[in-house]
Design a protein around this motif. Structure first.
Motif, short mmCIF file in Angstrom:
data_model
loop_
_atom_site.label_atom_id
_atom_site.label_comp_id
_atom_site.label_asym_id
_atom_site.label_seq_id
_atom_site.Cartn_x
_atom_site.Cartn_y
_atom_site.Cartn_z
N CYS A 96 7.05 4.87 -4.94
CA CYS A 96 6.43 3.59 -4.62
C CYS A 96 5.57 3.77 -3.38
O CYS A 96 5.81 4.64 -2.55
CB CYS A 96 7.45 2.47 -4.43
N ALA A 97 4.55 2.95 -3.32
CA ALA A 97 3.61 3.00 -2.21
C ALA A 97 3.23 1.58 -1.83
O ALA A 97 3.20 0.69 -2.68
CB ALA A 97 2.37 3.79 -2.61
N ALA A 98 2.94 1.38 -0.56
CA ALA A 98 2.65 0.04 -0.07
C ALA A 98 1.41 0.03 0.79
O ALA A 98 1.11 1.00 1.51
CB ALA A 98 3.83 -0.49 0.73
N ASP A 99 0.71 -1.07 0.70
CA ASP A 99 -0.42 -1.32 1.59
C ASP A 99 -0.27 -2.76 2.06
O ASP A 99 -0.50 -3.70 1.29
CB ASP A 99 -1.74 -1.12 0.87
N PRO A 100 0.13 -2.95 3.33
CA PRO A 100 0.34 -4.31 3.83
C PRO A 100 -0.96 -5.09 3.95
O PRO A 100 -2.03 -4.52 4.17
CB PRO A 100 0.97 -4.08 5.21
N GLU A 101 -0.85 -6.38 3.78
CA GLU A 101 -1.94 -7.32 4.03
C GLU A 101 -3.16 -7.02 3.19
O GLU A 101 -4.29 -7.04 3.68
CB GLU A 101 -2.29 -7.35 5.52
N THR A 102 -2.92 -6.74 1.93
CA THR A 102 -4.05 -6.52 1.03
C THR A 102 -3.63 -6.86 -0.40
O THR A 102 -2.49 -7.25 -0.65
CB THR A 102 -4.56 -5.07 1.12
N THR A 103 -4.57 -6.71 -1.29
CA THR A 103 -4.31 -6.99 -2.70
C THR A 103 -4.23 -5.68 -3.48
O THR A 103 -4.61 -4.62 -2.96
CB THR A 103 -5.43 -7.85 -3.30
N CYS A 104 -3.79 -5.77 -4.69
CA CYS A 104 -3.70 -4.57 -5.52
C CYS A 104 -5.07 -3.92 -5.71
O CYS A 104 -5.19 -2.69 -5.72
CB CYS A 104 -3.08 -4.91 -6.88
N LEU A 105 -6.09 -4.73 -5.84
CA LEU A 105 -7.42 -4.17 -6.12
C LEU A 105 -8.03 -3.50 -4.90
O LEU A 105 -8.95 -2.69 -5.05
CB LEU A 105 -8.34 -5.28 -6.63
N GLU A 106 -7.54 -3.82 -3.70
CA GLU A 106 -8.11 -3.26 -2.48
C GLU A 106 -7.17 -2.28 -1.78
O GLU A 106 -7.53 -1.71 -0.76
CB GLU A 106 -8.46 -4.39 -1.51
N ALA A 107 -6.00 -2.04 -2.35
CA ALA A 107 -4.99 -1.23 -1.68
C ALA A 107 -5.41 0.23 -1.54
O ALA A 107 -6.04 0.80 -2.44
CB ALA A 107 -3.68 -1.32 -2.45
N ARG A 108 -5.01 0.83 -0.41
CA ARG A 108 -5.31 2.25 -0.15
C ARG A 108 -4.04 3.06 0.08
O ARG A 108 -4.11 4.27 0.19
CB ARG A 108 -6.22 2.36 1.07
N TYR A 109 -2.91 2.42 0.21
CA TYR A 109 -1.59 3.07 0.22
C TYR A 109 -1.39 4.10 1.31
O TYR A 109 -1.33 5.31 1.05
CB TYR A 109 -1.28 3.66 -1.15
N ALA A 110 -1.25 3.64 2.52
CA ALA A 110 -0.95 4.53 3.63
C ALA A 110 0.53 4.91 3.66
O ALA A 110 0.90 5.91 4.29
CB ALA A 110 -1.30 3.85 4.95
N TYR A 111 1.38 4.12 2.98
CA TYR A 111 2.82 4.34 3.07
C TYR A 111 3.40 4.67 1.70
O TYR A 111 3.11 3.99 0.71
CB TYR A 111 3.50 3.09 3.63
N TRP A 112 4.22 5.72 1.70
CA TRP A 112 4.82 6.21 0.46
C TRP A 112 6.30 6.47 0.65
O TRP A 112 6.74 6.85 1.74
CB TRP A 112 4.15 7.53 0.03
#
Length: 122
Positions: A96-112
């Protein structure tokens, strides 16, 4: 510190089901894009599904549509991936990966997360 911890993987026979969990901490869960990816041996990483925890909007890859379902429990800061009718080709490490304060279409996933192994036997 941001942490994503996957669990729920294991060895399953084809046709079986699993529910993977991704427990998140260290960021605002309710306003994030959280996705599941998988990496199978000798294959490129594959994006499976994304959920926007703000409003529950979901996206699912065509390759798994109908068998994989993503959901979130904002009270538990956890995202789930339900997998039905498992196939040997689903064998992979699931991340799983997360990108805080964004949407799925704009996510860049700094956290894994560290990943959880799913192995499907024929």
């Amino acid at each position: 510190e941001v942490q994503l911890v996957e669990s729920g993987g294991g060895l399953v026979r084809a046709g079986g089901s699993l529910t993977l969990s991704c427990a998140a901490s260290g960021f605002t869960f309710e306003n994030s894009a959280i996705s599941w990816f998988r990496r199978a041996p000798r294959k490129e990483p594959e994006g499976i599904s994304c959920i926007a925890t703000t409003d529950g909007t979901t996206y699912i890859a065509n390759s798994v549509k109908g068998r994989f379902t993503i959901s979130s429990d904002n009270a538990k800061n956890t995202v789930y991936l339900q997998i039905a009718n498992l196939k040997p080709d689903d064998t992979a490490v699931y991340y799983c990966a997360a990108d805080p304060e964004t949407t799925c279409l704009e996510a860049r996933y700094a956290y894994w997360g560290q990943g959880t192994q799913v192995t499907v036997s024929a």
